[in-house]
Design a protein around this motif. Sequence first.
Motif, PDB file in Angstrom:
ATOM      1  N   MET A   1     -25.675  90.323  29.194  1.00 17.74           N
ATOM      2  CA  MET A   1     -24.631  89.316  29.235  1.00 17.74           C
ATOM      3  C   MET A   1     -25.273  87.928  29.111  1.00 17.74           C
ATOM      4  O   MET A   1     -26.192  87.596  29.842  1.00 17.74           O
ATOM      5  N   HIS A   2     -24.797  87.154  28.176  1.00 19.97           N
ATOM      6  CA  HIS A   2     -25.351  85.829  27.942  1.00 19.97           C
ATOM      7  C   HIS A   2     -24.786  84.824  28.933  1.00 19.97           C
ATOM      8  O   HIS A   2     -23.631  84.868  29.298  1.00 19.97           O
ATOM      9  N   LYS A   3     -25.615  83.913  29.352  1.00 19.58           N
ATOM     10  CA  LYS A   3     -25.260  82.923  30.374  1.00 19.58           C
ATOM     11  C   LYS A   3     -25.204  81.524  29.773  1.00 19.58           C
ATOM     12  O   LYS A   3     -25.843  81.240  28.765  1.00 19.58           O
ATOM     13  N   LYS A   4     -24.446  80.653  30.441  1.00 18.72           N
ATOM     14  CA  LYS A   4     -24.472  79.225  30.160  1.00 18.72           C
ATOM     15  C   LYS A   4     -25.322  78.602  31.247  1.00 18.72           C
ATOM     16  O   LYS A   4     -25.024  78.741  32.434  1.00 18.72           O
ATOM     17  N   ILE A   5     -26.384  77.919  30.864  1.00 16.68           N
ATOM     18  CA  ILE A   5     -27.340  77.343  31.811  1.00 16.68           C
ATOM     19  C   ILE A   5     -27.258  75.831  31.743  1.00 16.68           C
ATOM     20  O   ILE A   5     -27.306  75.240  30.662  1.00 16.68           O
ATOM     21  N   CYS A   6     -27.146  75.201  32.907  1.00 17.00           N
ATOM     22  CA  CYS A   6     -27.094  73.747  33.011  1.00 17.00           C
ATOM     23  C   CYS A   6     -28.364  73.275  33.702  1.00 17.00           C
ATOM     24  O   CYS A   6     -28.682  73.716  34.801  1.00 17.00           O
ATOM     25  N   ILE A   7     -29.092  72.377  33.055  1.00 17.31           N
ATOM     26  CA  ILE A   7     -30.312  71.811  33.622  1.00 17.31           C
ATOM     27  C   ILE A   7     -30.050  70.351  33.959  1.00 17.31           C
ATOM     28  O   ILE A   7     -29.589  69.587  33.115  1.00 17.31           O
ATOM     29  N   LEU A   8     -30.335  69.975  35.190  1.00 19.34           N
ATOM     30  CA  LEU A   8     -30.246  68.582  35.615  1.00 19.34           C
ATOM     31  C   LEU A   8     -31.661  68.054  35.759  1.00 19.34           C
ATOM     32  O   LEU A   8     -32.368  68.404  36.698  1.00 19.34           O
ATOM     33  N   ASN A   9     -32.084  67.229  34.815  1.00 18.60           N
ATOM     34  CA  ASN A   9     -33.432  66.668  34.839  1.00 18.60           C
ATOM     35  C   ASN A   9     -33.396  65.347  35.600  1.00 18.60           C
ATOM     36  O   ASN A   9     -32.878  64.351  35.113  1.00 18.60           O
ATOM     37  N   GLY A  10     -33.957  65.341  36.789  1.00 19.09           N
ATOM     38  CA  GLY A  10     -33.966  64.142  37.617  1.00 19.09           C
ATOM     39  C   GLY A  10     -35.252  63.352  37.541  1.00 19.09           C
ATOM     40  O   GLY A  10     -35.421  62.362  38.251  1.00 19.09           O
ATOM     41  N   SER A  11     -36.159  63.748  36.672  1.00 18.24           N
ATOM     42  CA  SER A  11     -37.433  63.039  36.561  1.00 18.24           C
ATOM     43  C   SER A  11     -37.228  61.648  35.968  1.00 18.24           C
ATOM     44  O   SER A  11     -36.501  61.478  34.982  1.00 18.24           O
TER      45      SER A  11
ATOM     46  N   LYS B   1     -36.174  76.906  25.053  1.00 17.56           N
ATOM     47  CA  LYS B   1     -36.519  77.716  23.890  1.00 17.56           C
ATOM     48  C   LYS B   1     -36.487  79.205  24.237  1.00 17.56           C
ATOM     49  O   LYS B   1     -35.921  80.013  23.498  1.00 17.56           O
ATOM     50  N   GLY B   2     -37.056  79.566  25.374  1.00 16.08           N
ATOM     51  CA  GLY B   2     -37.065  80.962  25.791  1.00 16.08           C
ATOM     52  C   GLY B   2     -35.674  81.491  26.085  1.00 16.08           C
ATOM     53  O   GLY B   2     -35.324  82.606  25.697  1.00 16.08           O
ATOM     54  N   ALA B   3     -34.879  80.691  26.766  1.00 11.87           N
ATOM     55  CA  ALA B   3     -33.523  81.117  27.114  1.00 11.87           C
ATOM     56  C   ALA B   3     -32.657  81.261  25.878  1.00 11.87           C
ATOM     57  O   ALA B   3     -31.871  82.216  25.754  1.00 11.87           O
ATOM     58  N   GLU B   4     -32.770  80.329  24.945  1.00  8.22           N
ATOM     59  CA  GLU B   4     -31.972  80.393  23.727  1.00  8.22           C
ATOM     60  C   GLU B   4     -32.415  81.552  22.834  1.00  8.22           C
ATOM     61  O   GLU B   4     -31.590  82.145  22.136  1.00  8.22           O
ATOM     62  N   THR B   5     -33.679  81.900  22.884  1.00  9.00           N
ATOM     63  CA  THR B   5     -34.200  83.019  22.095  1.00  9.00           C
ATOM     64  C   THR B   5     -33.507  84.329  22.451  1.00  9.00           C
ATOM     65  O   THR B   5     -33.269  85.167  21.584  1.00  9.00           O
ATOM     66  N   VAL B   6     -33.171  84.496  23.724  1.00  9.94           N
ATOM     67  CA  VAL B   6     -32.501  85.734  24.158  1.00  9.94           C
ATOM     68  C   VAL B   6     -30.979  85.588  24.207  1.00  9.94           C
ATOM     69  O   VAL B   6     -30.285  86.458  24.717  1.00  9.94           O
ATOM     70  N   GLY B   7     -30.457  84.470  23.695  1.00  4.99           N
ATOM     71  CA  GLY B   7     -29.023  84.327  23.520  1.00  4.99           C
ATOM     72  C   GLY B   7     -28.280  83.492  24.538  1.00  4.99           C
ATOM     73  O   GLY B   7     -27.052  83.403  24.480  1.00  4.99           O
ATOM     74  N   HIS B   8     -28.979  82.866  25.465  1.00  8.82           N
ATOM     75  CA  HIS B   8     -28.300  82.024  26.451  1.00  8.82           C
ATOM     76  C   HIS B   8     -28.023  80.644  25.856  1.00  8.82           C
ATOM     77  O   HIS B   8     -28.708  80.195  24.944  1.00  8.82           O
ATOM     78  N   GLU B   9     -27.002  79.976  26.393  1.00  7.23           N
ATOM     79  CA  GLU B   9     -26.649  78.619  25.974  1.00  7.23           C
ATOM     80  C   GLU B   9     -27.151  77.645  27.038  1.00  7.23           C
ATOM     81  O   GLU B   9     -26.817  77.780  28.205  1.00  7.23           O
ATOM     82  N   VAL B  10     -27.963  76.677  26.629  1.00  8.39           N
ATOM     83  CA  VAL B  10     -28.584  75.748  27.580  1.00  8.39           C
ATOM     84  C   VAL B  10     -28.127  74.325  27.280  1.00  8.39           C
ATOM     85  O   VAL B  10     -28.161  73.874  26.138  1.00  8.39           O
ATOM     86  N   THR B  11     -27.705  73.619  28.342  1.00  9.10           N
ATOM     87  CA  THR B  11     -27.361  72.205  28.247  1.00  9.10           C
ATOM     88  C   THR B  11     -28.205  71.456  29.271  1.00  9.10           C
ATOM     89  O   THR B  11     -28.266  71.846  30.433  1.00  9.10           O
ATOM     90  N   CYS B  12     -28.858  70.395  28.827  1.00 14.07           N
ATOM     91  CA  CYS B  12     -29.709  69.598  29.716  1.00 14.07           C
ATOM     92  C   CYS B  12     -29.121  68.197  29.842  1.00 14.07           C
ATOM     93  O   CYS B  12     -28.787  67.551  28.853  1.00 14.07           O
TER      94      CYS B  12
END
Length: 68
Positions: free
Chosen positions: A1-11, A27-38
Motif C-alpha cells: 500500500m502506497h503512503k503519502k509522506i509529509c516532511i517538515l524540514n525545520g533546519s 528518492k528512496g520512498a518515491e522509488t517504491v511508489g510513495h508520494e512525498v511532500t517536503c
Amino acid sequence: MHKKICILNGSPRINGNTKELIKYFTKGAETVGHEVTCFDLQKMNIHGCLGCCNGSKNEDARSLCTKR
C-alpha cells in the motif's frame, strides 16, 4: 500500500545536511511508489503561539488562557 509522506524540514540551513538526507529519503520512498511532500519551514511565514492570549478573535477562547 502506497503512503503519502509529509516532511517538515525545520533546519535553518537551506542546503544543509538535513536537506541532503531529505533528498535521499525522498528518492528512496518515491522509488517504491510513495508520494512525498517536503515543507521547508524556514521559508514559510509561521508565527507560533507565544501564550499571550491576544491572538484569538473569539472572546471565549481567550478566556481559556491560563496566563490572564
